[in-house]
Design a protein around this motif. Sequence first.
Motif, short mmCIF file in Angstrom:
data_model
loop_
_atom_site.label_atom_id
_atom_site.label_comp_id
_atom_site.label_asym_id
_atom_site.label_seq_id
_atom_site.Cartn_x
_atom_site.Cartn_y
_atom_site.Cartn_z
N ARG A 31 0.76 -1.23 -0.12
CA ARG A 31 -0.04 -0.11 -0.04
C ARG A 31 0.82 1.12 -0.03
N CYS A 32 0.38 2.24 -0.67
CA CYS A 32 1.18 3.54 -0.82
C CYS A 32 1.05 4.09 0.64
N GLN A 33 2.38 4.45 1.31
CA GLN A 33 2.29 4.99 2.68
C GLN A 33 1.91 6.51 2.71
N TYR A 34 1.44 7.21 1.63
CA TYR A 34 0.84 8.37 1.49
C TYR A 34 -0.76 8.49 1.65
N CYS A 35 -1.09 7.92 0.55
CA CYS A 35 -2.67 7.60 0.66
C CYS A 35 -3.44 6.36 0.71
N GLY A 36 -2.58 5.25 1.08
CA GLY A 36 -3.36 3.97 1.15
C GLY A 36 -3.60 3.16 0.01
N GLY A 37 -3.60 3.59 -1.27
CA GLY A 37 -3.65 2.97 -2.48
C GLY A 37 -2.73 1.99 -2.65
N PRO A 38 -2.81 1.36 -3.99
CA PRO A 38 -1.97 0.10 -4.39
C PRO A 38 -0.73 0.66 -4.49
N ALA A 39 0.49 0.24 -4.08
CA ALA A 39 1.71 0.82 -4.65
C ALA A 39 2.29 0.27 -5.64
N GLU A 40 3.08 1.20 -6.31
CA GLU A 40 3.48 0.81 -7.67
C GLU A 40 5.00 1.28 -7.56
N ASN A 41 5.51 2.10 -6.76
CA ASN A 41 6.80 2.71 -6.54
C ASN A 41 7.34 2.47 -5.28
N ILE A 42 8.75 2.94 -5.22
CA ILE A 42 9.37 3.20 -3.99
C ILE A 42 9.65 4.83 -3.68
N ASP A 43 9.62 5.24 -2.46
CA ASP A 43 9.92 6.87 -2.64
C ASP A 43 10.88 7.13 -1.20
N HIS A 44 11.81 7.73 -1.59
CA HIS A 44 12.85 8.37 -0.38
C HIS A 44 11.99 9.45 0.05
N LYS A 97 10.67 16.71 -3.05
CA LYS A 97 10.61 17.30 -1.95
C LYS A 97 10.42 16.35 -0.69
N THR A 98 10.25 17.01 0.60
CA THR A 98 9.87 16.32 1.66
C THR A 98 8.54 15.91 1.55
N PRO A 99 7.97 15.21 2.53
CA PRO A 99 6.52 15.13 2.68
C PRO A 99 5.87 16.37 3.16
N GLU A 100 6.55 17.16 4.18
CA GLU A 100 6.07 18.33 4.63
C GLU A 100 5.94 19.51 3.44
N GLU A 101 6.96 19.57 2.62
CA GLU A 101 7.04 20.62 1.77
C GLU A 101 5.98 20.08 0.61
N ALA A 102 5.62 19.00 0.32
CA ALA A 102 4.76 18.68 -0.55
C ALA A 102 3.37 18.60 0.13
N GLY A 103 3.14 18.99 1.30
CA GLY A 103 2.00 18.82 1.78
C GLY A 103 1.32 17.36 2.07
N MET A 104 2.16 16.63 2.30
CA MET A 104 1.65 15.17 2.48
C MET A 104 2.21 14.69 4.13
N GLN A 105 1.45 13.48 4.28
CA GLN A 105 1.72 12.88 5.65
C GLN A 105 1.90 11.48 5.31
N LEU A 106 2.80 10.82 6.19
CA LEU A 106 3.20 9.53 6.05
C LEU A 106 2.11 8.64 6.88
N LEU A 107 1.34 7.63 6.36
CA LEU A 107 0.44 6.91 7.23
C LEU A 107 1.05 5.96 8.43
N SER A 108 2.30 5.67 8.04
CA SER A 108 3.05 4.82 9.18
C SER A 108 4.54 5.23 9.21
N ARG A 109 5.12 4.97 10.40
CA ARG A 109 6.59 5.47 10.24
C ARG A 109 7.30 4.20 9.83
N PRO A 110 8.30 4.38 8.65
CA PRO A 110 9.02 3.17 8.27
C PRO A 110 10.01 2.68 9.47
#
Length: 174
Positions: A88-101, A130-143
């Motif tokens: 699952r995508c750790q930003y929106c919860g949808g199906p994951a297709e990529n990895i993100d730093h 960008k970082t998640p904060e700069e992009a206005g995004m939040q992680l669903l769980s801490r890696p």
Amino acid sequence: MSSLLTSRSALLLNASWEPLTVVSAKRAIVLVLQRKAEVLHESVHRVTSEKFAMAVPSVLRLLYYVHTPYRGRVGLNRKAIFARDGYRCQYCGGPAENIDHIVPRSRGGDHSWYNVVASCRKCNGKKENKTPEEAGMQLLSRPSVPHRKVILGASCGRIYPEWEEYFHLEAESA
């Protein structure tokens, strides 16, 4: 029958009862026949020949201890990241297709379990460099570094119910 021997997996435990790896059913049978391992759990499947019949092992334990020098180290790779994050995508919860730093590598972020997450294409594109904060995004769980059970499950595609108790033993001894 040969597809069963390559598609079915068995959990291989060290002589100390720690999970070592996942092996094919064929390798599990060979280990038992060579008297290098004992069967702890059998699957419902059987292999038969004219003079031989045997249940396919599901869990087996080596009869001798194998030293594993880097026991705690879990390999960081795409398959393991997806397994850790439940595909699952750790930003929106949808199906994951990529990895993100999380902190982009171009901005000093490292390639570690704590800085890499699974993401969908849309979120990956939105975040860009960008970082998640700069992009206005939040992680669903801490890696974090995943449990060995997650990695073994990713390597064979599933964890059989009879394997569970051996992962609990490992967690208690840690």
